[in-house]
Design an enzyme around this catalytic site. Structure first.
Site, PDB file in Angstrom:
ATOM      1  N   LYS A   1       0.813  -1.220   0.000  1.00  0.00           N
ATOM      2  CA  LYS A   1       0.000   0.000   0.000  1.00  0.00           C
ATOM      3  C   LYS A   1       0.845   1.268   0.000  1.00  0.00           C
ATOM      4  CE  LYS A   1      -4.309  -1.878   1.733  1.00  0.00           C
ATOM      5  NZ  LYS A   1      -5.282  -1.961   2.839  1.00  0.00           N
TER       6      LYS A   1
ATOM      7  N   ARG B   1      -3.267  -9.891   5.614  1.00  0.00           N
ATOM      8  CA  ARG B   1      -3.609  -9.992   4.189  1.00  0.00           C
ATOM      9  C   ARG B   1      -2.413  -9.527   3.371  1.00  0.00           C
ATOM     10  NH1 ARG B   1      -5.796  -6.620   0.269  1.00  0.00           N
ATOM     11  NH2 ARG B   1      -7.368  -7.543  -1.081  1.00  0.00           N
TER      12      ARG B   1
HETATM   13  C1  8Y4 Z   1      -3.535   1.814  -1.224  1.00  0.00           C
HETATM   14  C2  8Y4 Z   1      -3.032   0.753  -1.953  1.00  0.00           C
HETATM   15  C3  8Y4 Z   1      -4.800   1.732  -0.670  1.00  0.00           C
HETATM   16  C4  8Y4 Z   1      -3.785  -0.396  -2.101  1.00  0.00           C
HETATM   17  C5  8Y4 Z   1      -5.543   0.598  -0.840  1.00  0.00           C
HETATM   18  C6  8Y4 Z   1      -5.048  -0.481  -1.536  1.00  0.00           C
HETATM   19  C7  8Y4 Z   1      -7.889  -4.452   2.480  1.00  0.00           C
HETATM   20  C8  8Y4 Z   1      -8.965  -5.261   2.085  1.00  0.00           C
HETATM   21  C9  8Y4 Z   1      -8.100  -4.270   0.357  1.00  0.00           C
HETATM   22  C10 8Y4 Z   1      -7.585  -4.374   3.870  1.00  0.00           C
HETATM   23  C11 8Y4 Z   1      -9.407  -5.917   4.230  1.00  0.00           C
HETATM   24  C12 8Y4 Z   1      -5.409  -2.905  -1.565  1.00  0.00           C
HETATM   25  C13 8Y4 Z   1     -10.064  -5.802  -0.088  1.00  0.00           C
HETATM   26  C14 8Y4 Z   1      -6.355  -3.948  -1.887  1.00  0.00           C
HETATM   27  N1  8Y4 Z   1      -7.346  -3.847   1.387  1.00  0.00           N
HETATM   28  N2  8Y4 Z   1      -9.712  -5.995   2.934  1.00  0.00           N
HETATM   29  N3  8Y4 Z   1      -9.075  -5.141   0.745  1.00  0.00           N
HETATM   30  N4  8Y4 Z   1      -8.372  -5.140   4.704  1.00  0.00           N
HETATM   31  N5  8Y4 Z   1     -10.119  -6.606   5.132  1.00  0.00           N
HETATM   32  N6  8Y4 Z   1      -5.835  -1.611  -1.672  1.00  0.00           N
HETATM   33  O1  8Y4 Z   1      -6.688  -3.668   4.333  1.00  0.00           O
HETATM   34  O2  8Y4 Z   1      -4.315  -3.273  -1.268  1.00  0.00           O
HETATM   35  S1  8Y4 Z   1      -7.991  -3.723  -1.299  1.00  0.00           S
END
Ligand code: 8Y4
Length: 289
Positions: free
Chosen positions: A235, A269
């Site tokens: 992230k 995760r």
């Molecule tokens: C920045 C970069 C911000 C990537 C968001 C992202 C989570 C999740 C995701 C989490 C739970 C992602 C579906 C993927 N993140 N579910 N999902 N917790 N429970 N997004 O942190 O990395 S989305």
């Protein structure tokens, strides 16, 4: 040092499987969105999910130490546009069914859609992972009727706008307050406390300071008595700390995964399953010494 709150049940019943939470568990990210930043769209050709490629990725994730497989069809990265409900269902449901048929694992469905929650439960899903914490129309009832555990995540705003100007007077208190409110909503809908997992939602409407405050207070969140899930893999917060672009964020992500487990996270995760599994094994080995 106490890593787990004593009130957290060491087992999470996920449909016909049981997840042992006495050591930190690893949830592998399997994205089936065509625009996913993590897979560069490689699971998609001509707009359709490439089931064979997805299954290979699942097979490798399980061999590398994942105990849950998170399947999602809606991109929730910052600025992402919403996906039509029918399209999400068409993408995700065949994957859930195929994974359930072929692999002995807990399948987590990353969705806010009541229809997909219902259908997924019928074909073998083991956990509902809702970044909107069951706030969408019908989601509470669908989750309740599925009998599955639910991960309630905090998000401020919607993915399209959440990173524009995140503001909190007290990020830890507000996230905790929101999650408590959602736990109460679950209780009212008939979802028992032993079916609930909490997640502060790193990066979802939070700047680096907010994320670091929440991370440093993970033990307080764990002390609420529910298993806590942490998702920081690749992230923006890792990029801001290390100065690395997304394809170079594995070491920073693995470091945060280990620290999260040390601070009491029950489920981590991650995209880089093998490396994260080793980090969690190190933390687990040290527990109790
Ligand atoms: C920045 C970069 C911000 C990537 C968001 C992202 C989570 C999740 C995701 C989490 C739970 C992602 C579906 C993927 N993140 N579910 N999902 N917790 N429970 N997004 O942190 O990395 S989305």
């Amino acid at each position: 040092m106490a890593t787990y709150s004593p009130s957290v049940s060491p087992q999470l019943r996920c449909g016909d499987r049981v997840l042992d939470l006495s050591t930190p568990q690893l949830m592998a990210v399997i994205n089936v969105t065509p625009d996913s930043f993590s897979d560069g769209g490689r699971f998609h050709r001509a707009g359709r999910v490439q089931l064979d490629a997805v299954l290979l990725q699942v097979e490798r994730a399980l061999a590398d130490g994942a105990t849950l497989i998170d399947v999602g069809g809606e991109s929730t990265r910052p600025g992402a546009a919403p996906v039509a409900g029918s399209e999400e269902l068409d993408r995700v449901l065949p994957v859930v069914a195929a994974v359930a048929e072929r692999f002995d694992t807990v399948i987590s469905v990353d969705t806010s859609s009541a229809a997909l929650m219902r259908e997924s439960a019928k074909v073998g899903a083991g956990l509902i992972n809702d970044v909107r914490a069951l706030t969408r129309e019908g989601a509470l009832q669908a989750a309740a009727e599925s009998g599955l555990p639910v991960c309630l995540m905090h998000m401020c705003g919607e993915p399209g706008v959440m990173q524009r100007r995140p503001y909190y007077d007290d990020v830890v208190g507000e996230v905790e307050g929101f999650l408590r409110e959602r736990v109460a909503a679950c209780a009212a809908a008939g979802i028992a406390a032993d079916r609930i997992v909490l997640d502060p939602g790193f990066g979802f409407g939070k700047n680096l300071t907010h994320n670091l405050r929440l991370f440093s207070q993970l033990p307080a969140l764990c002390a609420l008595g529910y298993p806590v899930l942490v998702g920081v893999s690749r992230k923006t917060m890792v990029g801001e700390i290390t100065g690395r672009p997304v394809e170079q964020r594995m070491p920073g992500s693995v470091a945060l995964a280990a620290l999260a487990a040390e601070r009491g996270a029950a489920i981590v995760r991650a995209h880089d399953v093998r490396e994260t599994a080793d980090a969690l094994a190190v933390v687990a080995a040290l527990k109790g010494f």
